[in-house]
Design a protein around this motif. Structure first.
Motif, PDB file in Angstrom:
ATOM      1  N   ASP A  99      41.623  38.539  50.043  1.00 31.15           N
ATOM      2  CA  ASP A  99      40.315  39.193  49.946  1.00 31.15           C
ATOM      3  C   ASP A  99      40.253  40.393  50.887  1.00 31.15           C
ATOM      4  N   ASP A 100      41.292  41.244  50.721  1.00 30.40           N
ATOM      5  CA  ASP A 100      41.398  42.468  51.530  1.00 30.40           C
ATOM      6  C   ASP A 100      41.435  42.171  53.025  1.00 30.40           C
ATOM      7  N   VAL A 123      52.291  29.570  47.280  1.00 29.63           N
ATOM      8  CA  VAL A 123      51.199  30.461  47.677  1.00 29.63           C
ATOM      9  C   VAL A 123      51.702  31.901  47.793  1.00 29.63           C
ATOM     10  N   HIS A 124      52.909  32.094  48.351  1.00 27.15           N
ATOM     11  CA  HIS A 124      53.503  33.429  48.354  1.00 27.15           C
ATOM     12  C   HIS A 124      53.526  34.003  46.935  1.00 27.15           C
ATOM     13  N   THR A 125      53.936  33.165  45.979  1.00 25.97           N
ATOM     14  CA  THR A 125      54.093  33.626  44.598  1.00 25.97           C
ATOM     15  C   THR A 125      52.762  34.026  43.984  1.00 25.97           C
ATOM     16  N   ILE A 126      51.718  33.196  44.156  1.00 23.58           N
ATOM     17  CA  ILE A 126      50.448  33.506  43.516  1.00 23.58           C
ATOM     18  C   ILE A 126      49.799  34.741  44.133  1.00 23.58           C
ATOM     19  N   GLY A 133      49.430  37.646  41.589  1.00 28.43           N
ATOM     20  CA  GLY A 133      48.011  37.827  41.290  1.00 28.43           C
ATOM     21  C   GLY A 133      47.381  36.578  40.711  1.00 28.43           C
ATOM     22  N   ALA A 134      46.373  36.041  41.401  1.00 30.94           N
ATOM     23  CA  ALA A 134      45.713  34.809  40.945  1.00 30.94           C
ATOM     24  C   ALA A 134      45.024  35.002  39.603  1.00 30.94           C
ATOM     25  N   ASP A 135      44.501  36.197  39.347  1.00 33.99           N
ATOM     26  CA  ASP A 135      43.843  36.459  38.060  1.00 33.99           C
ATOM     27  C   ASP A 135      44.814  36.299  36.899  1.00 33.99           C
ATOM     28  N   PRO A 193      40.081  32.503  41.387  1.00 34.67           N
ATOM     29  CA  PRO A 193      41.247  33.261  41.888  1.00 34.67           C
ATOM     30  C   PRO A 193      41.404  33.189  43.399  1.00 34.67           C
ATOM     31  N   LEU A 194      41.792  32.027  43.876  1.00 40.86           N
ATOM     32  CA  LEU A 194      42.010  31.812  45.296  1.00 40.86           C
ATOM     33  C   LEU A 194      43.462  31.400  45.530  1.00 40.86           C
ATOM     34  N   PRO A 195      44.000  31.637  46.704  1.00 37.49           N
ATOM     35  CA  PRO A 195      45.387  31.213  46.984  1.00 37.49           C
ATOM     36  C   PRO A 195      45.607  29.721  46.777  1.00 37.49           C
ATOM     37  N   SER A 196      44.574  28.914  47.064  1.00 34.90           N
ATOM     38  CA  SER A 196      44.710  27.466  46.928  1.00 34.90           C
ATOM     39  C   SER A 196      44.875  27.030  45.477  1.00 34.90           C
ATOM     40  N   LEU A 197      44.574  27.919  44.532  1.00 36.35           N
ATOM     41  CA  LEU A 197      44.763  27.598  43.120  1.00 36.35           C
ATOM     42  C   LEU A 197      46.211  27.193  42.846  1.00 36.35           C
TER      43      LEU A 197
END
Length: 673
Positions: free
Chosen positions: A389-390, A424-427, A431-433, A450-454
């Motif tokens: 988130d920037d 988590v690196h991969t997503i 891009g989570a979207d 669209p969060l890293p935890s997804l």
């Protein structure tokens, strides 16, 4: 003399007038009865659900519990028809609905004994009584019965009346009609009855509690003898045929005790589909004689229930769900919504309150592969704080038991070990979207954010969604709509609904194959599913998933995609032992359900190349890099450089099925080999 002549003349005139009045009255009654419609009746029929091999899953008899299968007169054995006519109404084809001689005898006996016990009812009268009247022994009822019988004779043919009668009469034990009785007592259709069987069954309606072979075989045989004698008397059979039939051994099917319904969760799901989505009303479903042909395989279903029973303790509250789908056509082959339907009917296959944990990661890696990632992409497995988130937020995941490789790992090891840091690196990089878009294309309809935890499966999904989505990976990116009902027919055999399979290529086949190849490592040494590898006797790919409250094993072969969930209904934490139950259920079920199917390799699409790579450098392997392994790549994404100069020869890569060198180099390589 004149007076007597006038008296006789007057009497004759009165009698003639009475005759005319009676004739007019009878004619008027005839016209009235002919003009009147018969009362509207509803004859319930047994509805049935069948598995894919036409084995009955369950039957429905309506609120009055009448087991009935209506059949045409032409589909009933002639010997059964003859036996029924001989014992019930041998003048059936001669009278007009009632037999005056029989009624006269009955009335005389009733008057003589001051009772109303004599029947003498014809088949038409019996049918009228069963359809429109009560069984009260009153003269009023008998008069009404005769009137309805006459009306039926005017409006229906003899064969129509006989057909209705044979489909209506009661044979005991909730069996109405000859077809239900034949199936129950003898395990065969009424069209296949022998003379001996026909005579036995024709005797039951006289008194099902007295002549049922289940209740008193001697009485049933005595009644059979009487019927055979009647058939001889009225020239339906010879005495020799009767004697032979009387001594024929009858194979009476043992009476079935009350049994638990097979595949009850699937049965309920099919009923919901038929009523809510396909427009079949409740009455037709429960007692309209409809036949629902489904995709379920009862053999696979029983294997699933057995595997679950062996792993689950019936006394505790731990629950389970299993659904298996044929990825090639979307057919549901097995469904278990809980460990005990009798105590809890909630179908957990459709529960969207379960976090999939690491079993969600294949969607992340499939998205990555479709966006120029390969197995060679490496990330360091170590405790890591991620910003997103920037840069406004941070996320710090952990590996299971805080176990880290402490070095760079590639995608194969990340999948096998279920490394959270790599996921988590991969997503974040892909891009989570895009991951959410991919999951939705694969049939995941639950809400995803669209969060890293997804990447670690923190957003709930259902086993139904997971099995269908993994089926797409197994089917080379082709989505076959998940299906439970193949066809629905009404009681006449007319098709009310027929499935029209829909298939759609939602992901390119090379990407799904490469992912499948990587997911097979889960069952290899060091993989999270390795402890059940000894059970699996065929190529299989899958992914485990564990959260504080949920345990998953989702995987597939070319023929079967299966999702297994284990956990508690109220989000209670599971212990380490409970978290290990999903994998053996999956393994035992998969092997058992496919025991008759030879092991099959996953098909390699045209645009996939297999080459040996050096795990350290990520480059092509040759003789200078002995610790190599074969990897699958989407054509064009494979490495082109060698790990080192080959010893004593040009660099070679014997594992490359689509070698990029010229035909001349290929020829030289073959010659040197």
């Amino acid at each position: 003399m004149f007076r007597w002549s006038r008296l006789v003349q007057t009497l004759l005139s009165v009698l003639f007038l009475c005759f005319i009045v009676s004739a007019v009255a009878l004619f008027a009654l005839f016209l009235y009865l002919r003009a009147q419609s018969l009362p509207v009746t509803t004859v319930t029929q047994t509805s049935q659900i069948f598995d894919i091999h036409d084995e009955v899953i369950d039957s429905f008899h309506g609120t009055n519990n009448q087991n009935r299968h209506i059949v045409a007169l032409k589909d009933i054995a002639p010997t059964l028809v003859q036996a029924t006519l001989a014992i019930e109404d041998h003048r059936f084809y001669e009278h007009w609905g009632f037999d005056p001689r029989g009624m006269a005898r009955a009335v005389l006996k009733d008057v003589k004994t001051l009772s109303k016990e004599q029947g003498a009812s014809t088949i038409t009268q019996q049918l009228a009584r069963n359809l429109y009247l009560t069984h009260d022994r009153t003269w009023t009822r008998k008069i009404k019965e005769a009137m309805y019988a006459m009306q039926m004779e005017m409006q229906l043919s003899k064969d129509q009346i006989l057909e209705q009668y044979l489909n209506q009469i009661y044979y005991g034990h909730a069996a109405y009609g000859i077809e239900a009785a034949s199936l129950m007592f003898l395990g065969k259709s009424s069209k296949d009855l022998t003379l001996a069987e026909s005579a036995l069954l024709a005797g039951i309606p006289k008194g099902p509690k007295f002549y049922s072979p289940y209740l008193d075989m001697k009485n049933a045989k005595d009644r059979q003898k009487i019927i055979l004698e009647a058939m001889v008397k009225y020239d339906y059979i010879t005495q020799t045929e009767a004697d032979q039939a009387l001594h024929e051994t009858l194979n009476i099917i043992p009476k079935k005790e009350e049994q638990s319904v097979e595949a009850p969760y699937f049965r309920d799901y099919v009923k919901t589909l038929a009523i809510d989505k396909l427009g079949i009303n409740d009455t037709a479903f429960d007692a309209g004689g409809i036949k629902i042909f489904t995709t379920l395989d009862l053999t696979a279903q029983r294997v699933a229930e057995k595997a679950i029973a062996e792993q689950m303790n019936s006394k505790d509250e731990l629950q389970v769900a299993l659904i298996a789908i044929d990825p090639r056509n979307g057919y549901i082959k097995a469904m278990v919504g809980g460990k005990d339907y009798n105590t809890n009917q909630f179908n957990r296959v459709f529960a969207t309150t379960r976090q999939p944990g690491s079993s969600f990661k294949p969607f992340v890696y499939l998205t990555a592969l479709a966006n120029h990632f390969t197995v060679l992409n490496q990330y360091k497995s170590e405790p890591t704080e991620f910003t997103y988130d920037d840069g406004k937020k941070t996320y710090t995941p952990n590996n299971f038991d805080d176990q880290y490789e402490k070095t760079e790992i590639d995608m194969r090891k990340a999948i096998a070990k279920s490394d959270n840091i790599y996921a988590v690196h991969t997503i974040i990089d892909v891009g989570a979207d895009k991951v959410i878009e991919m999951a939705h294309k694969m049939g995941i309809t639950s809400e995803l954010k669209p969060l890293p935890s997804l990447a670690l499966g923190t957003f709930p999904v259902s086993p139904f969604e997971m099995a269908g989505a993994f089926g797409i990976i197994a089917n080379q990116g082709i989505k076959a709509e998940t299906t439970a009902i193949i066809r629905i027919e009404d009681s006449q055999g007319h098709v009310l609904y027929e499935d029209e399979p829909e298939k759609q290529q939602v992901v390119e086949a090379p990407y799904t194959y490469v992912l499948t190849n990587l997911m097979q490592s889960v069952f290899e040494q060091g993989g999270t599913g390795y402890r059940v590898a000894n059970i699996m006797k065929r190529p299989v790919a899958g992914k485990t998933g564990t959260t504080d409250t949920d345990s998953w094993m989702v995987g597939f072969t070319p023929e079967l995609s299966t999702a297994v969930w284990v956990g508690y209904d109220r989000d209670r934490s599971i212990n380490s032992l409970e978290s290990r139950k999903a994998a053996p259920i999956f393994a035992e079920f998969t092997e058992g359900a496919l025991s008759a199917v030879p092991p099959k390799l996953f098909e390699v699409p045209a645009d996939v190349v297999n080459v040996y790579i050096d795990p350290v450098s990520g480059k092509l392997a040759n003789d200078a890099c002995p610790d190599s392994r074969m990897e699958a790549f989407v054509m064009g994404s494979e490495p082109t450089e060698y790990c080192a100069k080959a010893i004593g020869n040009e660099p070679t890569n014997k594992g490359n099925d689509h070698n990029n060198s010229s035909w001349w180099n290929n020829l030289k390589s073959w010659w040197n080999d």
